[in-house]
Design an enzyme around this catalytic site. Structure first.
Site, short mmCIF file in Angstrom:
data_model
loop_
_atom_site.label_atom_id
_atom_site.label_comp_id
_atom_site.label_asym_id
_atom_site.label_seq_id
_atom_site.Cartn_x
_atom_site.Cartn_y
_atom_site.Cartn_z
N SER A 22 0.85 -0.97 0.21
CA SER A 22 0.01 0.04 -0.03
C SER A 22 0.96 1.06 -0.02
CB SER A 22 -0.89 -0.11 1.34
OG SER A 22 -1.47 1.12 1.53
N TYR A 45 -2.21 -1.68 10.49
CA TYR A 45 -2.20 -1.69 9.07
C TYR A 45 -0.89 -1.28 8.52
CZ TYR A 45 -4.10 -1.28 4.08
OH TYR A 45 -4.28 -1.38 2.87
P1 NAD Z 1 -11.51 -6.19 -0.13
O1 NAD Z 1 -12.27 -6.14 1.08
O2 NAD Z 1 -12.36 -5.90 -1.35
O3 NAD Z 1 -10.79 -7.43 -0.49
C1 NAD Z 1 -10.05 -8.08 0.78
C2 NAD Z 1 -9.96 -9.63 0.41
O4 NAD Z 1 -9.28 -10.48 1.52
C3 NAD Z 1 -11.37 -10.14 0.20
O5 NAD Z 1 -11.22 -11.15 -0.69
C4 NAD Z 1 -11.54 -11.01 1.76
O6 NAD Z 1 -12.31 -12.17 1.45
C5 NAD Z 1 -10.18 -11.28 1.74
N1 NAD Z 1 -9.86 -11.88 3.17
C6 NAD Z 1 -9.96 -11.01 4.22
N2 NAD Z 1 -9.87 -11.58 5.55
C7 NAD Z 1 -9.22 -12.81 5.19
C8 NAD Z 1 -8.78 -14.05 5.58
N3 NAD Z 1 -8.88 -14.15 6.91
N4 NAD Z 1 -8.37 -14.87 4.78
C9 NAD Z 1 -8.50 -14.94 3.43
N5 NAD Z 1 -8.92 -13.89 2.82
C10 NAD Z 1 -9.28 -12.89 3.46
O7 NAD Z 1 -10.50 -5.01 0.00
P2 NAD Z 1 -9.36 -4.67 -0.98
O8 NAD Z 1 -9.50 -3.41 -1.31
O9 NAD Z 1 -9.62 -5.28 -2.42
O10 NAD Z 1 -7.90 -4.85 -0.66
C11 NAD Z 1 -7.13 -5.99 -1.26
C12 NAD Z 1 -5.67 -5.86 -0.62
O11 NAD Z 1 -5.17 -4.49 -1.19
C13 NAD Z 1 -5.45 -5.59 0.76
O12 NAD Z 1 -4.19 -6.16 1.29
C14 NAD Z 1 -5.29 -3.96 1.08
O13 NAD Z 1 -4.73 -3.51 2.18
C15 NAD Z 1 -4.84 -3.59 -0.25
N6 NAD Z 1 -5.01 -2.17 -0.41
C16 NAD Z 1 -6.15 -1.86 -0.88
C17 NAD Z 1 -6.52 -0.48 -1.03
C18 NAD Z 1 -7.66 0.27 -1.71
O14 NAD Z 1 -7.71 1.45 -1.52
N7 NAD Z 1 -8.64 -0.39 -1.69
C19 NAD Z 1 -5.27 0.35 -1.06
C20 NAD Z 1 -4.06 -0.09 -0.88
C21 NAD Z 1 -3.96 -1.25 -0.58
#
Ligand code: NAD
Length: 256
Positions: free
Chosen positions: A138, A151
Site C-alpha cells: 500500500s 495496518y
Molecule cells: P476487499 O475487502 O475488497 O478485499 C479483501 C479480500 O481479502 C477479500 O477477498 C476478503 O475475502 C479477503 N480476506 C479478508 N480476510 C481474509 C482471511 N482471513 N483469509 C482469506 N482472505 C481474507 O479489499 P481490497 O481493497 O480489495 O484490498 C485488497 C488488498 O489491497 C489488501 O491487502 C489491502 O490492504 C490492499 N490495498 C487496498 C487499497 C484500496 O484502496 N482499496 C489500497 C492499498 C492497498
C-alpha cells in the site's frame, strides 16, 4: 503470455484480489482464488473466470489468519508459479484504544500470511524453474497516517519481507516485489463513502474528492484493472531484473 503458469491469489473473492486474478487469467494463467468463506458464489467466481478466459480456475477456501491454512492453500493447489499475497483487512483507531485482537488479526492476515505462503511456494517455484511473488502492500507501506497503526506496521513489514525474499532468490529465475496502491475504488472503500459524506456534511462526490482522495494528487482512484495490469507486468520478461522493490500505483501520493 502466462499460459501454463499457475497463479494463487490470496483474498481474491472481491476487490483488488479478484481484479488481479482476472488480469492474470486474461494473460493466460490458470488461477486459484481464495478467501475464508466456502459459498457457492465463491466457486462460481472461479467457474466464470475459467469460462471467460479459457483457463483452469479453482476456488480454495483457506483462512489467511491461520498459519496452517496459509501453508495448506499452497500445498493443496499443488503448483504455484505466481503467488499474489493480497488478503488484507483494516481497522482505524487511536493506538491507546486499538483492540489487541484487531492488531493481532491485521498482523496475521496482512503480513504473516505472506511469510507462510511464500515459505511453501518458493520450493515449488524452484522445482518449476521460474517464479514470481507479488505482494499487495500500500502507499501505507511507504508512508503513514494516524490511527492505522496495525495496518501501517503490517504494510511496512511486507515491503521489508519482499526485499528479503528478493535477496534470498536473487540468483534464481524468481523475483519478489511489492505493489503499493493508493486508494482503489473497491467495495471496501466504496462502503465508506456514504458514512464519510454524512460525517462531514458533504455530498458523496465531495466526500470522495475532498476526504478520501485528499492525499492522492491525481484526484482519481486507481482501478483494480490497473493493479492487475501491474501484476501482469511484474510477471513479464521485461520485469526479469525487477526484484526487491516497490511499484507505486497511487496517483502521486508518495511524491508529495
Ligand atoms: P476487499 O475487502 O475488497 O478485499 C479483501 C479480500 O481479502 C477479500 O477477498 C476478503 O475475502 C479477503 N480476506 C479478508 N480476510 C481474509 C482471511 N482471513 N483469509 C482469506 N482472505 C481474507 O479489499 P481490497 O481493497 O480489495 O484490498 C485488497 C488488498 O489491497 C489488501 O491487502 C489491502 O490492504 C490492499 N490495498 C487496498 C487499497 C484500496 O484502496 N482499496 C489500497 C492499498 C492497498
Amino acid at each position: 503470455t502466462l499460459k501454463g503458469k499457475t497463479a494463487i491469489i490470496t483474498g481474491s473473492n472481491s476487490g483488488i484480489g479478484l481484479g488481479v486474478a482476472r488480469e492474470l487469467a486474461r494473460a493466460g494463467a490458470d488461477v486459484v482464488l481464495n478467501s475464508f468463506t466456502d459459498r457457492d458464489e465463491d466457486h462460481k467466481l472461479a467457474a466464470d473466470l475459467a469460462e471467460e478466459f479459457d483457463v483452469v480456475a479453482r476456488y480454495i477456501k483457506a483462512d489467511m489468519s491461520k498459519p496452517e491454512e496459509c501453508r495448506a492453500l499452497i500445498t493443496h493447489a499443488g503448483a504455484c508459479d505466481i503467488l499474489v499475497n493480497n488478503a488484507g483487512i483494516q481497522h482505524v483507531a487511536p493506538i491507546e484504544d486499538f483492540p489487541t485482537e484487531k492488531w493481532d488479526a491485521i498482523i496475521a492476515i496482512n503480513l504473516s500470511s505472506a511469510f507462510h505462503t511464500t515459505a511453501v511456494a518458493l520450493p515449488l517455484m524452484r522445482k518449476a524453474g521460474w517464479g514470481r511473488v507479488v505482494n499487495i502492500a500500500s502507499a501505507h507501506g511507504l508512508t503513514a497516517s494516524p490511527y492505522k497503526s496495525a495496518y501501517i506496521a503490517a504494510k511496512h513489514g511486507i515491503v521489508g519481507l519482499s526485499k528479503t525474499v528478493a535477496l534470498e532468490t536473487a540468483k534464481e529465475p524468481i523475483t519478489c516485489n511489492a505493489i503499493c496502491p493508493g486508494y482503489v475504488l473497491t467495495p471496501l472503500v466504496e462502503s465508506q463513502i456514504p458514512d464519510t459524506a454524512k460525517k462531514y456534511g458533504m455530498t458523496e462526490e465531495e466526500a470522495k474528492q475532498k476526504v478520501i482522495l485528499e492525499r492522492q494528487p491525481s484526484k482519481e482512484f486507481a482501478t483494480v484493472e490497473q493493479i492487475g495490469g501491474t501484476a501482469v507486468f511484474l510477471c513479464s520478461d521485461a520485469a526479469e531484473q525487477i526484484t526487491g522493490t516497490t511499484i507505486s500505483v497511487d496517483g502521486g501520493w508518495t511524491a508529495l
